[in-house]
Scaffold this motif. Structure first.
Motif, PDB file in Angstrom:
ATOM      1  N   VAL A  48      34.253 -15.590  16.522  1.00 46.97           N
ATOM      2  CA  VAL A  48      33.257 -15.706  15.465  1.00 46.97           C
ATOM      3  C   VAL A  48      33.962 -15.811  14.111  1.00 46.97           C
ATOM      4  N   ARG A  60      26.416 -15.214  12.071  1.00 45.53           N
ATOM      5  CA  ARG A  60      27.170 -14.260  12.889  1.00 45.53           C
ATOM      6  C   ARG A  60      26.352 -13.826  14.101  1.00 45.53           C
ATOM      7  N   THR A  81      28.935  -7.254  14.961  1.00 39.82           N
ATOM      8  CA  THR A  81      29.590  -7.234  16.268  1.00 39.82           C
ATOM      9  C   THR A  81      29.198  -5.983  17.038  1.00 39.82           C
TER      10      THR A  81
END
Length: 698
Positions: free
Chosen positions: A630, A638, A673
């Motif tokens: 990413v 994202r 994340t």
């Protein structure tokens, strides 16, 4: 016709009965009020630039002229200017982000001719209501236009206040007999030339322009550089010496995190200090400024948010814990001290990590041409798009996107309207030479700041030379700095105090606040998520921030080094964080996140934590086949890139663990994340996920 005697009377109202109008101040006032000229005044802090424009405003109003418009960059500066205006009997008001409820009334006062002075931020010039309803009348009827801290036009350029470049449009629409004054204390030759070009004032802008450029020596400042060592030693030096510094003052740091950490450290040791940053609420900022003005605190530990225009004449010291990236910025900040005192201490405590901070801020400069044209391409000429609606369509973070839109607006390629932004269809060229020149200038100024730290010459002369001071003599020395006198602050720090400070700074543990809301517009990227996040992680922890004075350097080195097993000190730091974690339910299992750069570091840390904490080791949450790293900058991109980024883990071990899972990663920045990975683990049966990272970026 206005006279010097009238100007002197107003000055006494402004600054007291003992104040005397200097010849150069009257020269500027006469040029503006009597001759209706344009002027550029480059004079040191404390020279009296604000007195020039307040006196000029009052005299012009006495002649029946309209209100003076002052474009001013910071709230602290506006508050001080309004207070100063009131002392001189000048009716002044400000329009800024902290007094939204008053805008309508102030607009009416402008239209009714009740105000002598209106202070506005540069951003206000492009607010649709203000631009379309208030600004035309001001441009038509203004008595004087003042651009305060005019170096913002050039020195910070697009990456600080792009709206400053919009002022040239305002000036171009002024009547021929409306005088214009640009003022600054921090402008070298390059900045003076650029201000002249941008604003139509100054040398090169016409033969009728008055340029008043004086010497920049500050006779009260005693400049020193203290090479005290690493972060802990510098913080310990500050704690040991702050009470011996004269009066009250400002301690500048390079980052928000450092400001909070140092303020907390000093308070723990009994010092009356408070932190002041760009994230401090407006009302709290005002109270903190008042506390410093009244000497109720020894110091404010501040970022550059406390800078231009903060006026405490008896400020006794300015200490920098970390060097700013340019001598221009440094001179501007130290100029807060010693304005009405015989002596003030100015001390720089530089660190090796300063350059890392400089590089970070340089890395978020203006984006590539491809990215900027993507922004233009997504805007319709009729249907406005708000910034949040535009964000999912381009891979830019919110702050950088807003900066790009402002630059494009100034350049005429887009326009801000009610409801958001529209394209104009006008041709636009990427000003690559400008951005390249800004980058080269930034690098030269960074090197100059390094040279300042090591120079053996007079430090004040060094700074004045960087600012192209026209009055600096070839061999001139201030006679006050450490290099001139040979008198230097003690560098040594008591070993016990340094170790105590190190222990305080090295206490691991930073809370990670979970994301609560999905970015808007994910549906446009093929991701059907919206509203509140209901299946994400619980609050988490990290050992420290990359910008921390304590753990920052060690964590940066850890993540820069080649991948290796987690060392004992890292494991022990993680254990300390876990031991102090006030979780609702203790984790029963631990899982590492797959990593492109540190797979061994993460998996070994997870394994060792499982052994020490008697947790079930669930192994690693692996990337899905075909997954790509990413690189997206903004939140929507994202999330879209992280959707289906991991292969679902086997549910049986997770369900057998029966409790929360500790999810281990190396670094977290945006938090997305850990949010997206936690959803995968919870979908496999974990009742809760507790994120844990070695480092947080902020």
């Amino acid at each position: 016709m206005a006279t010097r005697a009238e100007a002197q009377t107003i000055l006494e109202q402004l600054a007291g009965p003992d104040a005397r109008l200097r010849d150069d101040q009257w020269t500027a006032i006469e040029a503006l009020v009597v001759q209706r000229r344009r002027a550029l005044v480059v004079q040191r802090t404390g020279w009296g630039k604000s007195a020039v424009y307040f006196i000029a405003a009052k005299l012009l109003r006495a002649e029946g002229r309209g209100a003076t418009v002052i474009v001013s960059p910071l709230l602290a500066l506006m508050r001080n200017q309004v207070a100063a205006a009131e002392r001189a009997g000048v009716n002044a008001a400000t329009i800024n982000s902290s007094n939204i409820a008053d805008w309508s009334e102030i607009h009416d006062r402008v239209r009714g001719g009740e105000l002598d002075v209106l202070l506005v931020s540069p951003e206000r010039l492009n607010n649709p209501d203000f631009r379309d309803q208030v600004l035309p009348a001001l441009a038509r009827d203004a008595g004087l236009v003042v651009v305060d801290e005019a170096h913002c036009v050039s020195d910070w350029g697009h990456d600080f206040r792009p709206d400053y470049r919009r002022i040239r449009t305002l000036i171009a629409e002024l009547g021929a007999d409306v005088p214009v004054l640009a003022t600054t204390a921090t402008a070298n030759d390059r900045v003076v030339t650029d201000v002249a070009t941008q604003l139509g004032v100054g040398s090169g802008a016409g033969n009728d322009t008055l340029v008043l450029r004086g010497g920049l020596d500050r006779e009260s400042l005693r400049l020193s550089v203290v090479q005290a060592g690493g972060p802990a030693q510098r913080a310990a030096w500050l704690a040991a010496h702050i009470d011996s510094l004269p009066g009250s003052g400002i301690v500048y740091t390079l980052t928000v995190a450092q400001a909070h950490d140092i303020a907390a450290l000093l308070r723990e040791q009994g010092h009356e200090v408070a932190s002041y940053t760009g994230s401090t609420e407006a009302a709290e900022r005002e109270q903190l400024e008042a506390d410093l003005l009244a000497n109720r605190v020894k110091a404010l530990v501040a970022t550059s948010a406390l800078g231009m225009g903060f006026d405490k004449p008896d400020l006794g010291f300015v200490v920098h814990l970390g060097a700013p990236s340019s001598p221009i910025a440094y001179y501007q900040q130290v100029g807060r001290a010693g304005r009405s005192t015989a002596s003030a201490e100015v001390i720089l405590l530089p660190g090796r990590e300063d350059q890392d901070v400089w590089r970070y801020f340089a890395s978020v400069a203006f984006p590539s041409e491809v990215m900027v044209r993507k922004v233009i391409g997504e805007l319709d000429r009729e249907r406005p798009l708000s910034t949040p609606a535009l964000e999912p369509l381009v891979d830019l973070g919110r702050s950088r996107l807003e900066m790009v839109l402002k630059v494009l607006d100034v350049d005429g390629a887009v326009r801000r309207v009610k409801g958001g932004w529209v394209g104009t269809g006008a041709a636009w060229e990427y000003d690559e030479p400008r951005y390249r020149n800004l980058d080269e200038a930034r690098k030269r100024e960074q090197q100059a700041m390094l040279d300042y730290q090591s120079t053996a010459e007079c430090r004040m002369a060094f700074l004045r030379r960087q600012l192209d001071d026209p009055e600096l003599g070839a061999e001139e020395r201030c006679g006050r700095c450490d290099n001139c006198t040979g008198i230097r602050p003690a560098v040594d720090v008591d070993a016990t105090a340094a170790e105590d400070t190190r222990q305080r700074l090295m206490r691991p543990g930073v809370e990670l606040t979970p994301r609560k809301q999905w970015p808007s517009g994910l549906g446009k990227l093929g991701v059907e998520l919206s509203g509140r996040i209901t299946d994400g992680p619980a609050p988490g922890r990290a050992i420290g921030r990359l910008t921390d004075l304590g753990w920052g350097a060690r964590l940066r080195k850890l993540l820069d080094d080649a991948d290796a097993e987690a060392s004992d000190d890292i494991v022990q730091a993680a254990v300390k964080v876990l031991a102090s974690w006030d979780w609702a339910a203790r984790p029963t299992a631990v899982m590492g996140l797959d990593s492109d750069s540190h797979p061994l570091l993460i998996s070994s840390l997870a394994r060792k934590l499982a052994e020490l904490g008697r947790l079930i080791d669930l192994g690693t949450l692996r990337y899905a086949p075909g997954r790509r790293p990413v690189t997206a900058a903004n939140s929507a991109y994202r999330v879209a890139a992280l959707e289906r980024a991991w292969s679902p883990p086997e549910p049986d071990p997770i369900e057998a663990a029966g409790g929360p899972v500790l999810l281990v990663d190396d670094m977290t920045d945006s938090g997305w994340t850990l949010t997206m990975a936690s959803r995968v683990v919870r979908a496999a049966g974990a009742p809760a996920v507790l994120p844990f990272a070695l480092a947080a970026t902020s």
